[in-house]
Design a protein around this motif. Structure first.
Motif, PDB file in Angstrom:
ATOM      1  N   CYS A   1       0.805  -1.224   0.000  1.00  0.00           N
ATOM      2  CA  CYS A   1       0.000   0.000   0.000  1.00  0.00           C
ATOM      3  C   CYS A   1       0.840   1.279   0.000  1.00  0.00           C
ATOM      4  N   ASP A   2       2.063   1.199   0.501  1.00  0.00           N
ATOM      5  CA  ASP A   2       2.931   2.388   0.525  1.00  0.00           C
ATOM      6  C   ASP A   2       4.380   1.969   0.272  1.00  0.00           C
ATOM      7  N   PRO A   3       4.647   1.367  -0.900  1.00  0.00           N
ATOM      8  CA  PRO A   3       5.959   0.753  -1.150  1.00  0.00           C
ATOM      9  C   PRO A   3       7.121   1.733  -1.120  1.00  0.00           C
ATOM     10  N   LEU A   4       6.898   2.990  -1.518  1.00  0.00           N
ATOM     11  CA  LEU A   4       7.992   3.955  -1.567  1.00  0.00           C
ATOM     12  C   LEU A   4       8.511   4.326  -0.184  1.00  0.00           C
ATOM     13  N   ARG A   5       7.666   4.153   0.827  1.00  0.00           N
ATOM     14  CA  ARG A   5       8.068   4.509   2.198  1.00  0.00           C
ATOM     15  C   ARG A   5       8.361   3.282   3.060  1.00  0.00           C
ATOM     16  N   HIS A   6       8.404   2.103   2.444  1.00  0.00           N
ATOM     17  CA  HIS A   6       8.594   0.862   3.205  1.00  0.00           C
ATOM     18  C   HIS A   6       9.873   0.893   4.034  1.00  0.00           C
TER      19      HIS A   6
END
Length: 315
Positions: free
Chosen positions: A130-135
């Motif tokens: 759901c929020d891969p860039l901030r993983h």
């Protein structure tokens, strides 16, 4: 009116574990399957720990949580299976009262811990999809350590009342436990007192800890599925959903027998006792055996390291 056949077992020095009542003649055959599952669990979970430790590329949140799950599975199965096998093979049924309480604590503590780690893995899947860039910025090593510590503290504290409740009741009928390990409800059922407090606390933990974990996992997967279905192509949806396959299999292998066993022990009065005991054994044995197999087969990063591991041993 006193009964000459009744002995006062208030805080008895030992309990007697029956194994699987009604199936005593089949104990040796049952022990073969139990020993096989335990061996697979030990080898599989140690393999997962070794691969993650030696492969620098696997030093990430999901694999750290997976290592926590492997350690939990090792402790949970080792707390019960060796004593079961000693009952089946050597008829060693006695267990010291304190050892029984210790085993009970470990069973309930690490069962809840396994549930908490599955929630942590659901959190990892949620952030990754759901929020891969901030993983990498959300699930830092510090956050992973804090999540692991929170799981340990929660489970350690929630399991503490179990042995204290067992010590609270008088045992004036028998010290024979119709079970293969010191399950809380099986032990307190021997008490000659009103044990509703024990039963209510067990249900409270089941729904407030295990049930709440299942709720959080469900909410996470609702959000994950919403994100997956919003992807533009079928291939992208299938590929993304495939990254959740291992976790979903682990969830089903843990929660289904856990809830079924807990509820049938309390409300399944018409269910044969040997069936209840076998189900209780399955939820302690099957998840530790299946988890490394599921992650080893379905996770490409771990599956790719297995041939290298065996080739090193061959050299």
């Amino acid at each position: 009116m006193s009964d000459s056949n009744t002995t006062n077992f208030t805080n008895p020095s030992t309990f007697i574990l029956m194994g699987i009542p009604g199936l005593e003649m089949d104990h040796v055959w049952i022990s073969i399957s139990f020993c096989t599952m335990y061996t697979i669990a030990i080898l599989g979970n140690f393999t997962i720990l070794f691969i993650v430790k030696t492969e620098q590329s696997l030093h990430g949140p999901m694999y750290y949580f997976l290592c926590m799950l492997a350690v939990t599975d090792l402790v949970l199965s080792t707390a019960t299976v060796p004593k079961m096998l000693s009952i089946f093979w050597f008829n060693s049924r006695e267990i010291d009262f304190s050892a029984c309480l210790t085993q009970m604590y470990f069973v309930h503590c690490f069962t809840a811990m396994e549930s908490g780690i599955l929630v942590a893995l659901a959190l990892d899947r949620y952030v990754a999809i759901c929020d891969p860039l901030r993983h990498s910025t959300i699930l830092t090593n510090s956050v992973v350590a804090k999540v692991g510590l929170a799981v340990v503290l929660r489970c350690g504290i929630s399991a503490l009342p179990y042995p204290f409740l067992v010590r609270l009741w008088p045992y004036c009928r028998t010290n024979v436990i119709p079970h293969s390990f010191c399950d809380h409800i099986a032990v307190v059922n021997l008490a000659c007192a009103d044990i509703r407090l024990s039963s209510y606390y067990g249900l409270f933990v089941l729904f407030s800890v295990i049930g709440l974990d299942a709720f959080f996992i469900t909410v996470s997967y609702i959000q994950i599925l919403r994100t997956i279905f919003s992807l533009p192509t079928k291939d992208a949806r299938l590929k993304t959903f495939g990254t959740c396959g291992s976790h979903l299999c682990c969830i089903l292998s843990f929660y289904l027998p856990e809830f079924f066993s807990s509820l049938t022990h309390r409300f399944g009065h018409k269910v044969p006792l040997h069936v209840l005991v076998l189900i209780a054994n399955m939820y302690l044995l099957v998840p530790p055996m299946l988890h490394p197999i599921i992650y080893g087969v379905r996770t490409k990063q771990i599956r790719g390291r297995l041939p290298k591991l065996f080739s090193r041993k061959g050299n």
